[in-house]
Write a protein that holds these residues in place. Structure first.
Motif, mmCIF file in Angstrom:
data_model
loop_
_atom_site.group_PDB
_atom_site.id
_atom_site.type_symbol
_atom_site.label_atom_id
_atom_site.label_comp_id
_atom_site.label_asym_id
_atom_site.label_seq_id
_atom_site.Cartn_x
_atom_site.Cartn_y
_atom_site.Cartn_z
ATOM 1 N N UNK A 192 1.224 -0.956 -0.071
ATOM 2 C CA UNK A 192 -0.292 0.064 -0.058
ATOM 3 C C UNK A 192 0.659 1.361 -0.127
ATOM 4 N N UNK A 193 0.511 2.289 -0.489
ATOM 5 C CA UNK A 193 0.638 3.537 -0.669
ATOM 6 C C UNK A 193 1.174 3.998 0.768
ATOM 7 N N UNK A 194 1.688 3.500 2.348
ATOM 8 C CA UNK A 194 2.031 4.257 3.444
ATOM 9 C C UNK A 194 2.129 5.363 3.813
ATOM 10 N N UNK A 195 3.588 5.696 2.561
ATOM 11 C CA UNK A 195 3.515 7.319 3.086
ATOM 12 C C UNK A 195 2.263 8.519 2.204
ATOM 13 N N UNK A 196 1.725 7.597 1.423
ATOM 14 C CA UNK A 196 0.567 9.261 0.827
ATOM 15 C C UNK A 196 -0.405 9.095 2.030
ATOM 16 N N UNK A 197 -0.798 7.621 2.781
ATOM 17 C CA UNK A 197 -1.677 7.437 3.707
ATOM 18 C C UNK A 197 -1.267 8.306 4.552
ATOM 19 N N UNK A 198 0.172 8.048 4.949
ATOM 20 C CA UNK A 198 0.694 9.246 6.435
ATOM 21 C C UNK A 198 0.426 10.816 6.088
ATOM 22 N N UNK A 199 0.548 10.827 5.153
ATOM 23 C CA UNK A 199 0.773 12.546 4.363
ATOM 24 C C UNK A 199 -1.213 12.679 5.101
ATOM 25 N N UNK A 200 -2.148 12.212 3.666
ATOM 26 C CA UNK A 200 -3.353 12.526 3.779
ATOM 27 C C UNK A 200 -3.805 12.716 5.424
#
Lengths: 361, 361
Positions: free
Chosen positions: A170-178
Motif C-alpha cells: 500500500x502507499x504507506x507514505x501517501x496514507x500517512x501524508x493524507x
DNA sequence: GAAAATTGTGCAAACGATTGCCCGGATGCA
DNA sequence: TGCATCCGGGCAATCGTTTGCACAATTTTC
C-alpha cells in the motif's frame, strides 16, 4: 453403448477412456486437449476429441499431471493470523486471483512465531507449492530466504529490507501524508503518533512517513511525540496512549499506525476522561471491517485489501509460469476516509487538552 | 560421497536414491518408511533405512503418492465469505486441526451465490479433495447432495435439514435460553427478536429457541415481536429494528440472531434517539472479534469458533480414513458474556420506551 | 532329516498424464 | 517419375510411490 461400458471402473474417465472411445492413442488425446499442442493435430480430430472429452465429463487428474510436470498449481500463503481482521480480505483477494488462473491457495498462520513459520514453510515445500505469498515477513529475516530458496516468492502488504522478492504494497507514505494533512487542515498542530513495530515494514515505513511529512508540514515535535507499539493490537494501543499521556506533553491528535492501535488508544483516552474526538482526534490505518461501526466511527486510511490480494496472486502466477522473471513491485493507492474520530480543533480545546493530559502525570 | 553424487539431479531425494544408498530395493524403502508395513521387515534394516532417509532429507512426493493411493490429503472448505468476521476463527481451527493430521485445506467463498457454490464444488471435486467441510449450507439444498456424492462431508456451524452429513454445531438453543433468561432476570418482559434468515439452520434454530424459551419463561408476546432478517448483516439489522419500531408496540429489549444484526439494530435505535442500553437492551450471538470494543460493548453469546473448526477437522479426517463411518454430530457448549448493551430495567424505563417507540409510528 | 510354514526382500505392474522420437503417407519441386 | 519435405499421429519412457506376488532363506513341525 459398448464403448461407454468399457470406461475404467470406479472413478472418473481418463485420457485412456477417451482415447478408446474416439479410437486414437492417449497421446493424441492429451495433445488435442492442450491448446498449445492441439495446433499440430487435424482440426476436425481435435474437435471430435474435445467433444468426447466434454461429453464424458473428463477432468485431468491433478496428481498425475503434477507428478509428470512437477507443478502442483498450488500456492502457499503464509500470514501471521487469519483471525486478525486485517487479513481475511487479502486472503479473499488472493483466492479469487488464483482461482482465475486455476490455482489454489493453501494458507497457514504463523502467529508471528518464527518456529511455527519455519515448520509451515517446510511443510509447504514438502507439499510442493509452486510459489509462495508471504504476508507476515519481518523486515529482516534470514531464515525466510533460506527456506524459500528456489521457489518464486512475493510478499503482500509487508516487505523485507533487501528484497529478492516481488512486493505488493500500500502507499504507506501517501496514507500517512493524507492523515496528517487532514489533521493539520483541521487546525491541529501538536500531533502525536503511535508507531507500529519497527521490525515490520508497515510499522517502519509509516513512522518514517510521519516524521517526513510532519517536517514538511511544519508540525514536527521535538523531541518527537512518539510511542512505539510492540505489536499491532488493541492492548499495545492502550499502552502507548498511556505512555504518551504520562509524558505530560500536550497534544490534540494521535496518528496511529493501524486501526487496532487506534481502537486501543481511544479506549485508553476514555479511561483518562479524554473524549475522542472532542478532546483528542485519532486516526487509524487500514479501514478494517467494523471500524465504521465503532463510536466514534474511525477516521482512517482505506487500503485496497482485496485488490492487494488479487495483485499478489497475479504476480505469483506470472512468476511461476514465465519462469525467469525479475521481481515486480506494485504500490496500491490509498484514500483517507473521514469519519467521526477526527474533529476541527476549536479554540478552547487546545487549552483543555493540555490541562487534561498534564493532569495525568 | 560417491553415493551422494548419484542423487537424481535437480530435485529432492526420492525413494530410489535412498534405495541405492542403502543397497536395497525401493519397495523395501517404501515399506520401511511406513509404520504399518515396516513390521514385516528386519528391525535393524528399518532403522538403517530410516536414518538414511532422515539424513538425506527425504520427503515423499505428494503427487506420486496421491496418484497411487487416490488420496490427496486435501480437504475442501466452503464458506459464504472469508471476509465475514464470523468465519476466520473457524477456518483457523480447521487449518490447525487438519495440520495436526498432515492434511491441508483449500478454502473458497461462495458469497452465498448458488451458482458460484456449484462451480466451487465442482472445482474441488476436480482437484480431488478427500473430504469437504461446508460452512455455508442452506437448510435445504438439493444441489449440494448431488455435487458431493461419494465424498465424505461435514458441515460446521450450520446444518442441512435431512442431513446425511456429519455436523458440528453450537448449542443455539442453549445460547438463546441464556440470553433470554438474562434479560428476564434484569426485569425485561417485552422482548423483541430479530431473527436470522430462516433458510439457514442458525436462523431457524435460534428463532425456534426464542419462541420455545419465551413460552417457558412466560414472556411470549402475542402476536410475536419478531422481525425476520434476510441476511446476517448490519444493514438487515437496521431494517429489522425499524420494522419493529414502526409497529408501535412497546418492547425494552431485542434478542438478535447474531452480532452483526445487533450492531445494525443498535445503530437504528440510535437514529430514533433510543439509547442502548438505557432505553433498550440488545443481545447478539457469536461474540465475534471487536464486538467487545464497540460502545456499548455487546452482550452476546460466546460460541467456540476455533474449537468448532478443530472438531470439524478431526471429524472429516476420521471419515476420510476409517471409511465406512456413520455421521457424527457434535454440539459445542456456549456461554453468555454480559457486557454493556444489556441493563436492568428500571421502573420508569418501560414507560419511556413505550412512549418513544410509539412515537415512531 | 525332510516337508511345511514362516520369514524377509525383490520384482514389476500399476496410478494418469506428458513429451521426445519415430514413421507412414501426402505433398512439393525438379 | 524421383527424391526431399511436411504433417499427423502412434510408441514408449517417464514422473515417484505403493503393493500383490514370487521366491529364497530360514525356522518350525512331525
Amino acid at each position: 453403448m459398448k464403448a461407454r461400458a468399457r470406461k475404467s471402473r470406479g472413478g472418473r474417465p481418463t485420457l485412456k477412456d477417451i482415447a478408446r472411445k474416439v479410437g486414437v492413442h492417449v497421446s493424441t488425446v492429451s495433445r488435442a486437449l492442450d491448446v498449445q499442442t492441439s495446433a499440430r493435430l487435424a482440426p476436425k480430430l481435435v474437435e471430435k476429441i474435445r467433444r468426447a472429452a466434454l461429453r464424458s465429463g473428463y477432468k485431468p487428474n491433478p496428481a498425475a499431471r503434477a507428478l509428470k510436470t512437477r507443478k502442483s498449481r498450488t500456492i502457499g500463503v503464509v500470514i501471521p493470523d487469519i483471525a486478525d481482521p486485517a487479513f481475511p480480505p487479502i486472503i479473499r483477494g488472493i483466492e479469487d486471483g488464483l482461482a482465475r488462473n486455476d490455482y489454489v491457495a493453501i494458507v497457514a498462520s504463523t502467529d508471528g512465531n518464527p518456529w511455527r513459520q519455519q515448520r509451515i514453510l517446510e511443510a509447504m515445500r514438502a507439499r510442493g507449492v509452486d510459489g509462495l505469498i508471504l504476508a507476515g515477513v519481518l523486515r529482516t529475516d534470514a531464515m525466510v530466504s533460506k527456506l524459500t530458496a528456489g521457489i518464486p516468492v512475493t510478499t503482500v502488504i509487508r516487505q523485507t529490507d533487501a528484497s529478492p522478492f516481488s512486493t505488493v504494497l500500500h502507499d504507506e507514505d501517501g496514507g500517512i501524508r493524507l492523515a496528517l494533512a487532514h489533521l493539520v487542515s483541521l487546525g491541529h498542530r501538536s500531533i502525536a503518533t503511535i508507531a507500529g513495530p519497527q521490525s515490520f515494514s508497515t510499522g517502519y515505513n509509516r513512522h518514517a512517513a510521519f516524521n517526513r511529512h510532519a517536517e514538511l508540514l511544519g508540525v514536527r515535535s521535538d523531541p518527537p511525540l512518539t510511542a512505539f507499539a510492540r505489536a499491532f493490537n488493541e492492548a499495545e494501543g492502550e499502552r502507548c496512549a498511556e505512555e504518551l499521556l504520562v509524558t505530560g506533553r500536550p497534544f490534540t491528535a494521535i496518528i496511529c499506525a493501524n486501526d487496532r492501535l487506534a481502537i486501543g488508544a481511544i479506549a485508553a483516552l476514555r479511561r483518562h476522561s479524554l473524549r475522542c474526538p472532542e478532546d483528542i482526534s485519532v486516526t487509524g490505518f487500514n479501514d478494517m471491517p467494523l471500524v465504521d461501526r465503532l463510536s466514534p466511527a474511525l477516521t482512517t486510511v482505506r487500503v485496497q485489501h482485496f485488490q492487494a490480494g488479487i495483485e499478489a496472486a497475479e504476480i505469483i502466477v506470472d512468476m511461476v509460469e514465465k519462469n525467469p522473471v525479475e521481481p515486480r513491485h506494485t504500490i496500491l493507492p490509498v484514500e483517507l476516509v473521514v469519519r467521526e474520530s477526527t474533529r476541527r480543533l476549536s479554540h478552547g480545546r487546545m487549552q483543555r487538552a493540555e490541562n487534561l493530559s498534564s493532569r495525568v502525570e
